[in-house]
Scaffold this active site. Structure first.
Site, PDB file in Angstrom:
ATOM      1  N   GLU A 156      -0.355  -1.506  -5.227  1.00  9.89           N
ATOM      2  CA  GLU A 156      -1.457  -1.239  -4.856  1.00  9.89           C
ATOM      3  C   GLU A 156      -1.937  -0.365  -3.598  1.00  9.89           C
ATOM      4  OE1 GLU A 156      -5.327  -3.646  -3.465  1.00  9.89           O
ATOM      5  OE2 GLU A 156      -4.506  -4.492  -4.630  1.00  9.89           O
ATOM      6  N   THR A 169      -6.192  -6.463  -2.383  1.00  9.10           N
ATOM      7  CA  THR A 169      -6.401  -7.322  -2.834  1.00  9.10           C
ATOM      8  C   THR A 169      -5.865  -8.434  -2.912  1.00  9.10           C
ATOM      9  OG1 THR A 169      -6.199  -6.807  -4.518  1.00  9.10           O
ATOM     10  CG2 THR A 169      -8.152  -5.732  -4.266  1.00  9.10           C
TER      11      THR A 169
END
Length: 336
Positions: free
Chosen positions: A135, A173
């Site tokens: 990510e 996240t």
């Protein structure tokens, strides 16, 4: 143990919410649907979600996982994982005439868009996250010259920016909520004008799963987190459990990895699972515990989750035909 001493009641605290989040659910269904609709093989760049069992199950159905777009034969279908990819990966796919399905979680896409927006306004972006995580690589790729990675509070001292009045923080996240805020506080101390994103980047599912573990951690002698070693949010659940007061916390992919020795002196076991873990694996852990006398299961509920995401729009088109057209065009251009 003498016949006179009654053993203390054994119980299991089961965290809710746990397991699949909306982004994972969407990504896994997207692979299954693509295989149904277009037939095997469907190539997936990087593990679709960070879970061993899910990846192996999809492989059996005809998904082929690759680390690099270069491994996908021209004119094929490739899917991008829930963790998101850098813009350069889209370019590589186009250069190889691949039809793409983007299964990036919408909450990750939100962070990508924030990165693009702040870069456009010429901010220095401090991205809180773990180096090398898919990510982080994807988000950094949106604005590499503007983004500095900050991997925890210990990194803050070394951070340098061009203009302390134009600095913003964003984050991966799937981090620990508390540790991220600790990092943000340290950054604010160093850069008092630090801007926060419009909404906290840590996703609802990560926060809720950590909240549930915090509530049960204090009461548990042992917390078992079902999840894979490369799953950031699962690893964080182990850390959160220990910080919440659990005597011991362990990460396992499967019930048969649990060791009987972990139950020595244990009367309360907390059970939860990471955001990419199918419930079946949790049920197997509960069964394993039940066979050892842990029959009483209490649910520790921290939040209600009703979020769902619609499937990637590419699944509503005939991608095989698109892939063939792309390959034909490439052939024509190359005069093959």
């Amino acid at each position: 143990m003498g016949a006179m001493t009654a053993s203390p009641a054994r119980r299991v605290l089961l965290a809710a919410p746990r397991g699949y989040c909306a982004g994972v659910d969407r990504a896994v269904i997207a692979v299954e649907k693509a295989l149904e609709q277009y037939g095997a093989p469907v190539y997936v760049r990087h593990e679709i979600v960070h879970n061993k069992y899910v990846v192996q199950t999809l492989e059996k159905k005809g998904a082929i996982f690759v680390e690099d777009t270069a491994e996908v034969p021209e004119g094929s279908i490739v899917m991008f994982s829930a963790h998101g990819v850098a813009p350069v990966v889209h370019e590589e796919a186009a250069a190889r005439s691949l039809a793409t399905i983007d299964a990036t979680c919408p909450l990750v896409t939100k962070v990508h868009k924030e990165a693009v927006r702040y870069a456009k306004d010429d901010f220095d972006i401090l991205l809180i996250g773990h180096e090398g995580h898919e990510e982080v690589i994807g988000t950094s790729g949106e604005a590499p010259e503007h983004i500095t990675l900050v991997d925890g509070p210990g990194d803050v001292a070394g951070v340098e920016v061009r203009d302390p009045s134009k600095v913003v923080w964003l984050s991966q996240t799937t981090l620990s909520v508390d540790e991220t805020m600790e990092t943000v506080d340290a950054l604010k101390e160093k850069f008092p004008e630090l801007v926060s994103p419009p909404s906290d980047d840590i996703c609802y599912a990560t926060q809720n799963r950590q909240l549930a573990v915090k509530q049960m951690g204090a009461e548990a002698d042992l917390v078992i987190v079902v999840g894979s070693r490369n799953s950031s949010n699962s690893k964080r659940l182990v850390e959160v459990a220990k910080l919440a007061g659990a005597r011991d916390a362990r990460l396992v992919d499967y019930a048969d990895e649990i060791e009987d020795g972990w139950l020595d002196g244990v009367t309360t076991v907390g059970v939860t699972s990471g955001a990419s873990v199918p419930e079946l694996l949790v049920e197997q852990v509960l069964e394993w515990l039940q066979q050892r006398g842990f029959e009483d299961v209490e649910i520790v509920k921290a939040a209600e989750e009703s979020i769902t995401f619609s499937l990637p729009k590419e699944l509503r088109r005939d991608l095989r035909a698109e892939a063939r057209t792309l390959a034909d065009e490439a052939d024509r251009r190359a005069g093959r």
